[in-house]
Design an enzyme around this catalytic site. Structure first.
Site, mmCIF file in Angstrom:
data_model
loop_
_atom_site.group_PDB
_atom_site.id
_atom_site.type_symbol
_atom_site.label_atom_id
_atom_site.label_comp_id
_atom_site.label_asym_id
_atom_site.label_seq_id
_atom_site.Cartn_x
_atom_site.Cartn_y
_atom_site.Cartn_z
ATOM 1 N N CYS A 85 0.802 -1.124 0.106
ATOM 2 C CA CYS A 85 -0.041 0.005 0.015
ATOM 3 C C CYS A 85 0.819 1.225 0.078
ATOM 4 O O CYS A 85 1.650 1.413 -1.007
ATOM 5 C CB CYS A 85 -0.972 0.030 1.071
ATOM 6 S SG CYS A 85 -2.320 1.198 1.014
ATOM 7 N N HIS A 193 -3.963 -4.555 0.083
ATOM 8 C CA HIS A 193 -3.614 -4.990 1.246
ATOM 9 C C HIS A 193 -3.468 -6.733 1.047
ATOM 10 O O HIS A 193 -4.797 -7.163 1.333
ATOM 11 C CB HIS A 193 -4.259 -4.665 2.383
ATOM 12 C CG HIS A 193 -4.319 -3.077 2.618
ATOM 13 N ND1 HIS A 193 -3.096 -2.780 3.769
ATOM 14 C CD2 HIS A 193 -4.820 -2.185 2.355
ATOM 15 C CE1 HIS A 193 -3.033 -1.504 3.732
ATOM 16 N NE2 HIS A 193 -4.054 -1.055 3.100
ATOM 17 N N GLU A 195 -2.620 -8.803 3.104
ATOM 18 C CA GLU A 195 -3.115 -9.297 4.330
ATOM 19 C C GLU A 195 -4.357 -9.230 4.816
ATOM 20 O O GLU A 195 -5.182 -9.831 5.771
ATOM 21 C CB GLU A 195 -2.144 -8.661 5.592
ATOM 22 C CG GLU A 195 -2.646 -7.081 6.069
ATOM 23 C CD GLU A 195 -2.230 -6.104 5.203
ATOM 24 O OE1 GLU A 195 -2.416 -4.912 5.319
ATOM 25 O OE2 GLU A 195 -1.629 -6.584 3.882
#
Length: 216
Positions: A85, A193, A195
């Site tokens: 990001c 992202h 994650e």
């Protein structure tokens, strides 16, 4: 139960701006041994380095100032450097965001030459939600993810100087670079992202861990 045998020692850079807990958990699920570090001296022992980030470009570069030389040195030595990001945007040369905020020029790490630009006024910002990844060229990070969806939250996007730096694009009114990499392939980043991107993100993080093992 299928237990992954691949393990890499990964340092997540703690410079005060990042989704550190979720990034760490995601990497651990992907098979990495993770060290959260505020000390650039710990980079030398790492198989890979992750530069996460949320927030403004100029603030990110200010906070990352003490890490700049070490990050560039590790990138030049071939240690896989993964920006997430804002961390991806910081890999580039500069960003319109600093000018937009009245903060003047802010220099990025310049590991992937280019600029971060703001979405046009015709588009709702921030761009937030799940969007498709269109892989444009081969790279270890994107194995098995072409056409999959990832989670984005951002108002600026990367425009690399070289077209070959674009690994994948995403359509949000315009096709923008959602994954970029330098010419060596060892410095790369995702605008989204991983994650927070479910199985697609986990696959990308596993690809990263595998790549770190292969490169050491």
């Amino acid at each position: 139960m299928n237990v992954r045998q691949t393990t890499a020692d990964v340092v997540v850079v703690d410079y005060g701006l990042g989704n550190l807990r979720s990034v760490t958990r995601g990497l651990e699920r992907a098979g990495a041994d993770v060290t959260l570090s505020e000390d650039p001296a710990e980079f030398d022992a790492a198989d890979g380095i992750v530069l996460p980030g949320v927030g403004a470009f100029s603030e990110g570069m200010d906070n990352a100032g003490p890490f700049r030389d070490a990050l560039v040195e590790q990138a030049e030595s071939g240690t896989p450097l993964f920006g997430i990001c804002l961390g991806m945007q910081m890999l580039l040369t500069t960003s319109e965001e600093a000018d937009h905020a009245g903060q003047g020029d802010a220099e990025g790490l310049d590991l992937i030459p280019g600029e971060n630009v703001r979405f046009s006024r015709d588009q709702t910002v921030p761009h937030m939600g799940w969007n498709e990844l269109d892989v444009r060229r081969e790279h270890p990070l994107v194995e098995g993810v072409d056409g999959q969806y990832a989670y984005f939250v951002h108002s600026y996007y990367a425009v690399p100087d070289e077209e070959d730096a674009v690994v994948a694009t995403t359509d949000y009114g315009t096709d923008f670079a959602s994954i970029v990499a330098d010419e060596t392939g060892t410095v790369f980043g995702t605008q989204f992202h991983p994650e927070k991107s479910g199985e697609t993100g986990l696959r990308i993080l596993r690809n990263y861990v595998d790549y770190c093992v292969e490169q050491r």
